[in-house]
Design a protein around this motif. Structure first.
Motif, mmCIF file in Angstrom:
data_model
loop_
_atom_site.group_PDB
_atom_site.id
_atom_site.type_symbol
_atom_site.label_atom_id
_atom_site.label_comp_id
_atom_site.label_asym_id
_atom_site.label_seq_id
_atom_site.Cartn_x
_atom_site.Cartn_y
_atom_site.Cartn_z
ATOM 1 N N LYS A 40 0.827 -1.215 0.000
ATOM 2 C CA LYS A 40 0.000 0.000 0.000
ATOM 3 C C LYS A 40 0.860 1.263 0.000
ATOM 4 O O LYS A 40 0.653 2.178 -0.808
ATOM 5 C CB LYS A 40 -0.942 0.001 1.218
ATOM 6 N N SER A 41 1.842 1.291 0.919
ATOM 7 C CA SER A 41 2.705 2.475 0.969
ATOM 8 C C SER A 41 3.553 2.582 -0.292
ATOM 9 O O SER A 41 3.827 3.675 -0.784
ATOM 10 C CB SER A 41 3.627 2.419 2.188
ATOM 11 N N THR A 42 3.960 1.434 -0.800
ATOM 12 C CA THR A 42 4.735 1.436 -2.043
ATOM 13 C C THR A 42 3.953 2.148 -3.141
ATOM 14 O O THR A 42 4.487 3.011 -3.839
ATOM 15 C CB THR A 42 5.050 -0.014 -2.466
ATOM 16 N N PHE A 84 2.362 11.264 4.566
ATOM 17 C CA PHE A 84 3.235 10.111 4.807
ATOM 18 C C PHE A 84 2.747 9.240 5.960
ATOM 19 O O PHE A 84 2.250 9.750 6.963
ATOM 20 C CB PHE A 84 4.655 10.583 5.146
ATOM 21 N N GLN A 85 2.942 7.931 5.794
ATOM 22 C CA GLN A 85 2.694 7.033 6.922
ATOM 23 C C GLN A 85 3.691 7.352 8.045
ATOM 24 O O GLN A 85 3.333 7.371 9.208
ATOM 25 C CB GLN A 85 2.853 5.570 6.479
ATOM 26 N N TYR A 86 4.935 7.600 7.650
ATOM 27 C CA TYR A 86 5.961 7.992 8.614
ATOM 28 C C TYR A 86 6.540 9.347 8.215
ATOM 29 O O TYR A 86 7.539 9.412 7.504
ATOM 30 C CB TYR A 86 7.082 6.950 8.668
ATOM 31 N N LEU A 169 -3.531 9.576 1.325
ATOM 32 C CA LEU A 169 -3.400 9.590 2.785
ATOM 33 C C LEU A 169 -3.010 8.206 3.269
ATOM 34 O O LEU A 169 -3.823 7.293 3.284
ATOM 35 C CB LEU A 169 -4.718 10.025 3.428
ATOM 36 N N ASP A 170 -1.740 8.081 3.646
ATOM 37 C CA ASP A 170 -1.229 6.764 4.027
ATOM 38 C C ASP A 170 -1.319 6.576 5.534
ATOM 39 O O ASP A 170 -0.503 7.091 6.288
ATOM 40 C CB ASP A 170 0.223 6.623 3.539
ATOM 41 N N GLU A 171 -2.311 5.833 5.946
ATOM 42 C CA GLU A 171 -2.549 5.548 7.370
ATOM 43 C C GLU A 171 -2.521 6.808 8.230
ATOM 44 O O GLU A 171 -1.869 6.852 9.272
ATOM 45 C CB GLU A 171 -1.525 4.527 7.885
ATOM 46 N N THR A 172 -3.221 7.804 7.761
ATOM 47 C CA THR A 172 -3.281 9.052 8.504
ATOM 48 C C THR A 172 -3.993 8.859 9.836
ATOM 49 O O THR A 172 -3.780 9.609 10.785
ATOM 50 C CB THR A 172 -4.004 10.107 7.648
HETATM 51 MG MG MG Z 1 2.305 1.232 4.719
#
Ligand code: MG
Ligand code: ATP
Lengths: 250, 406
Positions: A40-42, A84-86, A169-172
């Motif tokens: 997913k993040s990729t 970003f997720q991180y 929105l990555d795991e916001t």
């Molecule tokens: Mg991820």
């Protein structure tokens, strides 16, 4: 607005995305769910233009342009925003200065006049209120020493100021307390407009109660194995990924 | 050894002064210098920096010129005072030695060749005495003017901070003109009991400059010294920074920032001598290297027997902006006491790629993103300058001198 076809991506010799097809139209909100490590993040990072990933096959069209031929900053200036997720910590870089520089870079790209300090302060005033952001975060270095939830809130604050066309929105929602989740969801909803689109990566149904998606996709092992409406998220919550994978195979 | 020959001729030609004792001191220093000649890379402390590159230059000793700039309280042109500060006791070195305002110790022969060479020539340099009641900020300009010649200058500055004085000294080195200069500067700083001194030294040199600088600091009881060492050295730059903590309660805080580009070279050798118990030293040096440049950081901490409760921290960070730039960084700890705390660390690396991606993902181009990260990097050092005006001037200048990114 966005059309991903047969996207294959690898990093360090590992094939992570194995043929993604996804179309997002203006005005739509899509949710992507899937187990840890499924890619997913990729996908989100590739859309934002991260240069470490290798695109081994496929193409991406964004606003009728070839997205893969665009630089990271060009994509941002064309309206793509990745929460970003991180989120990355930038020691010594003042948060307000950073955001003002970014906004002005985008305005310059669009041929608009750059904002001076006063205009900028005016502009962010409302957004700070909208997100119930602690003023002191603006005076600190970007994300440095921010709590997990503060970092996520700061991402959405940036989004609110930059007003992107396509938000990723990555795991916001991860790391947000219950109240913060509601505030952040409000912030996100306020940018849902006819001409914008949102892709939300999440593990939880929770966020989708506030931001109701038009489509839900299940990403497993680098492929979208199932797509549906908001009810798919409820079904996932109930059955877990294993059964959804089984059913998809059947 | 063309250079040494011309030093000799030049030296002889400056001896027609009345004071015999002064000339005797100078002659001793010069003989000592000649005995050893210029150091070579065979010597441990010159392993990475080759001073023999100046030995083939035919350098003419210069010690005159005129200049005025109201922003400075004291101006030296080619090592000679041309502007004096009215509000403190000051004079030239030969006068100071004659009147007894300066002790002869500083000018007796030393174990460093460039100190001896400077001692031989430094009659026109300046000394400043910061009285106990002093709460001053003094700006000193060391200007080298060189219209196309090959020249040697030996600027000297002695700063004496009397008991309980509190002062800021900003010592700036500049070059005007496009000749080739060998600058052999020495700054002595003496900080008496309870005095606080903040010292900023900055050089901003033209391309063809060979700069060897020695800063020698002696601290006494309960004194505090804060140093900011900014170096944008060119062709060849070597700076030795030596701090002696001679009595208990003396603390020093050394900040350094250096950048080099193209095929230039910069070398910092710092030494902190903890001679007595209960002294603290902190050292934070950062560098940015690009092109095919070379950098050296050698940080020596010497804790003498009996210097218990010493607390010494050293940190050297280097940003390498190209694959061809080289940095040699080395801590050198010599500890002869058992109840001490000494820590050191060194890092070498490129600009943070994750940070660059994050900035670019917000719309800033690669160059802008690099500039923002570099600005933050240098600011960590610059922000320690207490005077706001000097701080913002420095920031502006340094941002202008930063490598422009790729
Ligand atoms: Mg991820
Ligand atoms: N630099 C890399 N080298 C090798 N493998 C990598 C690299 N970066 C990511 N991967 C792998 O790619 C896979 C997909 O990672 P990704 O971060 O896209 O997962 P995700 O779906 O976002 O997971 P999560 O839900 O935990 O955030 C993981 O197996 C990860 O280990």
């Amino acid at each position: 607005m966005l059309k991903i076809e047969n996207l294959h991506v690898s990093i360090g010799g590992n094939q992570i995305l194995k043929g993604i097809n996804l179309e997002v139209k203006a005005g739509e909100t899509h949710a992507i769910m899937g187990p840890n490590g499924s890619g997913k993040s990729t996908l989100a990072q590739v859309l934002a233009g991260h240069e470490e990933y290798e695109i081994t096959d496929g193409k991406i069209e964004y606003l009728s342009k070839d997205l893969l031929g665009m630089d990271i900053e060009e994509r941002a200036c064309e309206g793509i925003f990745l929460a970003f997720q991180y989120p990355v910590e930038l020691p010594g870089v003042n948060n307000t200065y950073f955001l003002k520089s970014a906004l002005n870079a985008q305005r310059k790209y669009r041929g608009e006049k750059e904002m001076d300090a006063m205009e900028f302060i005016d502009l962010i005033g409302d957004k700070i209120k909208l997100l119930n952001l602690n003023d002191s975060l603006l005076k600190r270095p970007v994300n440095e020493g921010f709590s997990g939830g503060e970092k996520k809130r700061n991402e959405i604050f940036q989004m609110a100021v930059l007003e992107p066309k396509l938000a990723l929105l990555d795991e916001t929602d991860s790391g947000l307390d219950i109240d913060a989740l509601r505030v952040v969801a409000n912030g996100i909803n306020s940018m849902r407009k006819e001409e914008n689109a949102i892709i939300i990566v999440t593990h939880y149904q929770r966020l989708l109660n506030y931001i109701v998606p038009d489509f839900v996709h299940v990403l497993v092992d680098g492929k979208i194995i199932n797509s549906g409406d908001k009810n798919l998220a409820l079904e996932l919550e109930e059955k877990g990924y294993d059964r959804i994978v089984e059913e998809a195979k059947a | 050894m063309k250079a040494v020959e011309t030093f000799t001729t030049d030296f002889e030609s400056t001896l027609d002064l009345p004071d015999d004792n002064l000339n005797l001191l100078r002659r001793e220093s010069f003989e000592e210098f000649k005995k050893h000649g210029l150091p070579t890379r065979k010597e441990e402390y010159w392993k990475y920096s080759d001073p023999s590159i100046i030995s083939n230059l035919e350098l003419e000793f210069v010690s005159s010129g005129q200049y005025e700039d109201e922003n400075y309280d004291v101006i030296l042109v080619n090592g000679k005072i041309v502007k004096r500060f009215k509000d403190c006791q000051m004079g030239d070195i030969s006068e100071g030695l004659r009147s007894g305002n300066l002790g002869e110790d500083l000018f007796k022969k030393k174990d460093k060749p460039f100190l001896n060479l400077n001692n031989a020539f430094a009659i026109n340099g300046c000394y400043l005495i910061l009285e106990s009641t002093s709460r001053q900020t003094i700006r000193i300009l060391n200007l080298i003017t060189n219209e196309g010649k090959y020249q040697a200058v030996h600027p000297r500055c002695v700063i004496i901070a009397k008991r309980n004085s509190e002062s800021v000294i900003f010592e700036e080195f500049r070059i005007m003109g496009n000749g080739t200069s060998f600058v052999n500067s020495v700054t002595d700083v003496i900080i008496e009991d309870g005095a606080n001194l903040e010292h900023i030294i900055m050089d901003d040199f033209a391309e063809n400059t060979y700069h060897v600088a020695n800063v020698c600091v002696k601290q006494y009881k309960d004194s505090n010294f804060v140093s900011h060492n900014f170096s944008m050295g060119k062709k060849f730059a070597r700076r030795d920074f030596n701090v002696e903590l001679n009595q208990s309660g003396a603390n020093c805080n050394l900040f350094g920032l250096y950048f080099v580009d193209e095929e230039n070279h910069i070398d910092h050798h710092t030494t902190i001598d903890h001679k007595e118990a209960h002294c603290n030293s902190k050292e934070h040096y950062k560098g940015i290297l690009s092109g095919k440049s070379t950098g050296v950081f050698n940080g020596r901490i010497h804790v003498h027997p009996g210097a218990q409760k010493t607390d010494a921290i050293q940190n050297n960070q280097n940003l390498l902006l190209s694959d061809d730039a080289i940095i040699h960084t080395k801590p050198e700890l010599e500890i002869y006491a058992d109840d001490v705390k000494c820590t050191h660390g060194a890092t070498i690396g490129p600009l943070d790629e994750k940070g660059l991606f994050y900035l670019r993902s917000r719309g800033l181009n690669r160059k802008e993103a690099q500039q923002i990260l570099m600005r933050a990097y240098v600011n960590e050092i610059i922000e320690n300058v207490s005077d706001e005006k000097i701080r913002s001037e420095l920031m502006e200048l340094i941002l202008d001198r930063l490598p422009k990114g790729d």
